[in-house]
Write a protein that holds these residues in place. Structure first.
Motif, mmCIF file in Angstrom:
data_model
loop_
_atom_site.group_PDB
_atom_site.id
_atom_site.type_symbol
_atom_site.label_atom_id
_atom_site.label_comp_id
_atom_site.label_asym_id
_atom_site.label_seq_id
_atom_site.Cartn_x
_atom_site.Cartn_y
_atom_site.Cartn_z
ATOM 1 N N TYR A 72 21.398 3.135 18.583
ATOM 2 C CA TYR A 72 21.782 4.489 18.995
ATOM 3 C C TYR A 72 22.653 4.452 20.247
ATOM 4 N N ARG A 77 24.629 7.747 20.796
ATOM 5 C CA ARG A 77 23.588 8.755 20.512
ATOM 6 C C ARG A 77 22.510 8.601 21.587
ATOM 7 N N GLU A 80 19.024 10.533 21.597
ATOM 8 C CA GLU A 80 18.096 9.985 20.604
ATOM 9 C C GLU A 80 17.536 8.640 21.063
#
Length: 321
Positions: A72, A77, A80
């Motif tokens: 991630y 990301r 997350e």
């Protein structure tokens, strides 16, 4: 008695079936985790994330959470990834590498308080961990606490004398305080430790430029371009310095080369346009400005002209510079 044996055999059968199912889940978990690791290693991040996610649906596993957090992070990301580090800390609250990974990620997300809390905990567990002092120093610099940042970075250096990143960050902090000459020894040390890293040369160039030692600053920026011809920052700094000295042809040449290396370099076009405009080439300046805005419609140049001209092609060519 018959009912007793029937119940006994039925219970035994159910336990056996449950055991088989558990073993199958463990096998499936191992397959998914292995496939995820292999995909991660060869850069197939989307597939790796899918494998790790499905594996975690079968079992909450610390190592797999760490793998997925890494994927991630590489996919940008970050929120997350932060949730995964939270789950890891819940499993192993005193695992220092996880605390430092979460602290670093929190810093990237500009959550300075969380960064400092995790570093404080890591330092409490292991006072001799230099990375914890470095990351906490970064967070304090971000919070505009330069003296506290310098104290943390000095501690990091005392624990790890070859800590190039700590020297560099301490130099940046001193520069923020306009203590240019005091920052130079740290930059020299960072270059000594890592002569192929371009950032120290950029900082040293900025210091010499601030001290009006322009020739030395030019050499530093040129050194960076020798190390990395694709460095946008070095091209912009060197080109701007040439413009400041009214060496417009040299500036244009620098931006020509930078744009040749990266045709998508929007700021390179706008700065070349600025040099052309100062030289009196209004048409060339206008074309470069148009290209810069085409490449980066949300950039600084587009914002400057926003709402000023209904017909861009008829816009006054020199007014933006």
């Amino acid at each position: 008695m018959a009912n007793f044996f029937k119940t006994l055999f039925s219970s035994s059968s159910a336990m056996k079936e449950e055991n088989i199912q558990s073993k199958q889940e463990d096998k499936n978990f191992d397959i998914l985790k292995y496939d995820g690791v292999r995909a991660q290693q060869i850069g197939q991040l989307a597939y790796a994330a899918k494998c790790f996610t499905e594996a975690l649906a079968l079992k909450e596993d610390f190592e797999t959470l760490n793998h997925l957090a890494g994927v991630y992070s590489r996919q940008d990301r970050l929120e997350e990834a932060m949730e995964l580090f939270d789950r890891m800390v819940a499993i192993e609250p005193d695992h220092i590498p996880t605390l430092l990974n979460r602290a670093n990620l929190a810093f990237m997300l500009e959550h300075a308080e969380q960064t400092i809390m995790d570093c404080d905990r890591a330092i409490e567990l292991e006072p001799e961990e230099p990375v914890a002092w470095l990351i906490r120093g970064k967070a304090k610099k971000f919070r505009q606490q330069p003296l506290e940042a310098i104290a943390d970075l000095t501690k990091a250096i005392s624990l790890k004398e070859d800590f190039a990143g700590a020297y560099l960050l301490r130099a940046e902090t001193l520069m923020d305080m306009n203590q240019m000459k005091e920052a130079l020894p740290d930059i020299e040390k960072a270059i000594e430790l890592n002569p192929e890293e371009e950032t120290p040369y950029l900082l040293r160039g900025k210091i010499h430029q601030a001290l009006n030692e322009w020739e030395t600053a030019e050499k530093e920026y040129s050194q960076v371009l020798d190390l990395n011809p694709f460095s946008h920052e070095a091209a912009l700094l060197l080109g701007a310095l040439k413009i400041e000295q009214n060496k417009l042809d040299e500036a244009i040449g620098i931006f020509d080369e930078a744009i040749e290396n990266d045709p998508g370099f929007a700021k390179g076009y706008s700065e070349r346009g600025r040099a052309k405009n100062l030289k009196g080439d209004k048409e060339g300046a206008f074309e470069d400005l148009k290209k810069a805005i085409e490449l980066n419609p949300e950039g600084e140049e587009a914002q400057k002209i926003n709402g000023q001209h209904s017909n861009f092609d008829n816009m006054y060519k020199g007014g933006i510079f």
